[in-house]
Each structure stands twice: as C-alpha cells, then as structure tokens.
Design an enzyme around this catalytic site. Structure first.
Site, PDB file in Angstrom:
ATOM      1  N   ASP A   1       0.966  -1.394  -0.142  1.00  0.00           N
ATOM      2  CA  ASP A   1       0.022  -0.006  -0.023  1.00  0.00           C
ATOM      3  C   ASP A   1       0.857   1.483   0.102  1.00  0.00           C
ATOM      4  OD1 ASP A   1      -2.255  -1.524   0.348  1.00  0.00           O
ATOM      5  OD2 ASP A   1      -1.824  -1.651   2.537  1.00  0.00           O
TER       6      ASP A   1
ATOM      7  N   ARG B   1      -1.691  -2.910  -3.869  1.00  0.00           N
ATOM      8  CA  ARG B   1      -3.003  -3.049  -3.442  1.00  0.00           C
ATOM      9  C   ARG B   1      -3.499  -1.665  -3.301  1.00  0.00           C
ATOM     10  NH1 ARG B   1      -7.356  -6.344  -2.742  1.00  0.00           N
ATOM     11  NH2 ARG B   1      -8.128  -6.383  -0.423  1.00  0.00           N
TER      12      ARG B   1
END
Length: 381
Positions: free
Chosen positions: A174, A196
């Site tokens: 992330d 992600r």
C-alpha cells in the site's frame, strides 16, 4: 578577498534558500490546524537509512526530499505460491497468499508462482509530528510506501511521489496506510504502480484526515479487472474516520475509488474522476458521504449500485443542495457528468455529523475541472 566574498555570499544565499524549506499552505477541511514538524530545522536525508530514521524517530521533523529513494531490492525477494483470481492473462493481477488469502477467499482460483519484492509489502514507519516534503519534482519514494503508526498524530505528507510497489500483485503493498491516527494531511502527493491500495485507512478511527490536490494514478499493466485500470484505489473503512477529499485527480481506476464504510464521514468536494472502467464509489454500511462540485468524466458508474448499504448525498439539484448550508456552512455545488452513469443520492439525515467540524469550502464543478488538472500532483506547488 574575492573568493572569500563569493563564499560568504553563497552561504547567505543558501541560508535564504533553505530557510523557506518546508510545507506550503495549510490544510483545509477536517485536518485544518495540522502543523506536522512545525518550525523544526529542515533535514535533508541522503540515504534510505537516514530517511527511515527521520520518519520513525520521536522528534518533530521537517524532512525535505531532494532525490529518489529507491528501496527496490533492498530487502530481498520472495518466491512462493499465490493465485490468479482474475485469470492468468498477462494484463491480470496475480495475488500473493497473504494471511492465507488465496486459501480462504479464492480457493478455487488457479495456483501460480509469484515472485515479489519484500520491501514493498510493508511501508516505512511514520511517527507523530512529521512533515515530509518533496522539493520541486524530485521527492520520490520507489518500492516502499508509508505506514503511519497507530496512535500517531500531526503529520503532513506533501509533494511526494510514491511508486512501484509490486504492481503485478495484489497484496504487493500500500502506498499510504493510516490506522488509529489524528490530524493527517496528504497534499500534492502522487501514487502510481501500487500493488494494493493507494491510500488505506485501517479499522481503527483516523479522526481528522485531509487528502488534497493529489493524483491517484491507476494506470498499470496489471489490474484485477485485466484492463489497465487499477481496482484498489482508496479504502476508507475505519471506525468513525473523518476524511476530507478535495481537489484530487483520480484516474484510470476501475473500482473502490473510494470504498467507504465503518461510520466514515467523507466530504468529497471538487475532485476530478476520469477514465474509470468500473465504479468510483462503493457505499457500504456505515458510509456517510457528501459528493459535491466534482467532475465524473468517462466513469462507467459513479456509484456501485449492486450494494448501497450506506448513506450518500450527491448534490442532485440546486434546491436539494440548499440543505447543506445549515451544517456544512455553504450550499452544496452540483456535480458534472460526461459519459458517466450518475447516481442520485438525496439522503441528508447524517448532515448533523458535520456540526462543529472544520468543513472545506466548495467551488463549482466547472472550475474544478480546470483547476484540478493544473494543480493536482507532485511538482505543482
């Protein structure tokens, strides 16, 4: 004497240059009042280790990035068995079997070999009272994101590009993670080629967050929709999150742009969504959303209508928008749509949640269309 004078003048000029280093402007909306590292003397990391140390220590810091910090390959790689939930075509993302995700949720998906960079999976620890600011267009973090730790507060991330976090793999990393935080301002940031989520708020409350003037670039050679449009963009599902989303350019995504749940109050104002092959908003139970003065161009669906469990007000008309005045302090601005399936949300029952909070101002959608493209992202302050 000449050389001495020149040297002294150079020192003076450098002092003038660096004295102005740091954050530009001030946060609007829920994170109004955030100061980050405040008046701390700016530091200029030159190595990855220095950057990690400055972000993770307990001192107030103003950290200036003047180069690319490349973390790819610095923590080795892992080759293991993952899965292919969306097929094995070259344009489809594969998935790392994080926390047995492939086994528990995608057990019928074909098993495949995955090889990913370990650095991208977990972001750099960021503690309280930090300002992280890129200089010009030079502030780039490659191969690793930022993870604001639980309990941290008073953080500014400005004019930084985070990129190349295992984009081929879901669970590859992330870009910016928040969980149980307060007073966080993400401004003029660009995120691209992320495995992600570009920005994710965890399950615990992040009480005052402003995301402004930033570029969420979903263009990728791999995606869960196998079409070059990244599916996992923004995830706002923490309990009682307060998020202002203003002036951002969110493009080439295919879903969850954002996904909202968990009693999150979201004010999405003057943003520009472009080229989304799926849906922009996913409105799950516990979502409370106001969308105003924004542009949706070439977006398949403004809202995922398959399961609208939360509440959303989409500024459907001038007459309906007057209801905003009592709680948001202004009449809401109508949104603009081009080649987009719009959605009419007229629920005002949650407007009292804005009472007593700092609410961002709003301009028209037409002004947002031009200002966002010229202003959002890195190198534009």
């Amino acid at each position: 004497m000449k050389s001495t004078f020149f040297f002294g003048a150079a020192i003076t000029a450098f002092a003038k240059l660096t004295s102005g280093a740091g954050v530009t402007g001030a946060a609007e909306g829920f994170a109004k009042g955030v100061t980050g590292g405040g008046s701390a003397t700016p530091v200029y990391p030159t190595t990855n280790a220095q950057l990690v140390s400055y972000l993770g220590d307990s001192s107030a810091r103003v950290i200036i990035l003047t180069k690319t910090f490349d973390f790819t390959g610095t923590e080795g790689t892992t080759t293991s068995t993952g899965c292919a939930p969306w097929g094995t075509a070259s344009a489809c993302q594969l998935a790392i079997n994080k926390d047995s995700w492939c086994d528990n949720y995608e057990s019928s998906a074909p098993k495949v070999s995955v090889s990913y960079d370990n650095a991208g999976v977990l972001g750099i620890t960021v503690k309280s009272n930090k300002s992280l600011v890129g200089q010009g267009s030079a502030g780039i973090i490659k191969g690793k994101g930022l993870r604001i730790v639980s309990g941290a507060s008073n953080i500014i991330i400005q004019n930084v590009h985070i990129t190349n976090l295992n984009p081929k793999y879901v669970w590859g990393g992330d870009a910016i993670t928040l969980d149980n935080t307060d007073l966080v301002w993400i401004d003029h940031v660009k995120t691209s080629l992320i495995g992600r989520q570009h920005i994710v708020l965890g399950n615990n409350p992040s009480k005052r967050v402003t995301i402004s003037n930033s570029e969420i670039d979903g263009s990728s050679s791999w995606s869960a929709t196998c079409d070059g449009h990244h599916y996992w963009a923004m995830y706002f599902t923490g309990s009682n999150d307060l998020v202002t989303l203003k002036g951002n350019y969110i493009h080439h995504t295919s879903g969850r742009s954002p996904k909202v749940a968990g009693n999150t109050l979201l004010h999405a104002v003057n943003n520009y969504w472009y080229a989304n092959s799926g849906h922009a908003f996913e409105v799950d139970s516990g979502a409370y959303i106001v969308v105003e003065g924004s542009v949706f161009q070439n977006v398949d669906l403004m809202v995922d209508t398959s399961s609208v469990g939360g509440k959303i007000f989409t500024s459907p008309s001038t007459s309906a928008n007057a209801a905003c005045s009592a709680y948001l302090g202004h009449t809401c601005q109508v949104n603009a749509f081009g080649s987009t399936t719009s959605y009419t949300g007229s629920d005002t029952s949650f407007f009292s949640s804005f009472s007593g909070k700092n609410v961002a101002s709003a301009s028209t959608a037409s002004s947002a269309q031009s200002s966002v493209l010229s202003n959002a992202g890195i190198g534009k302050i």
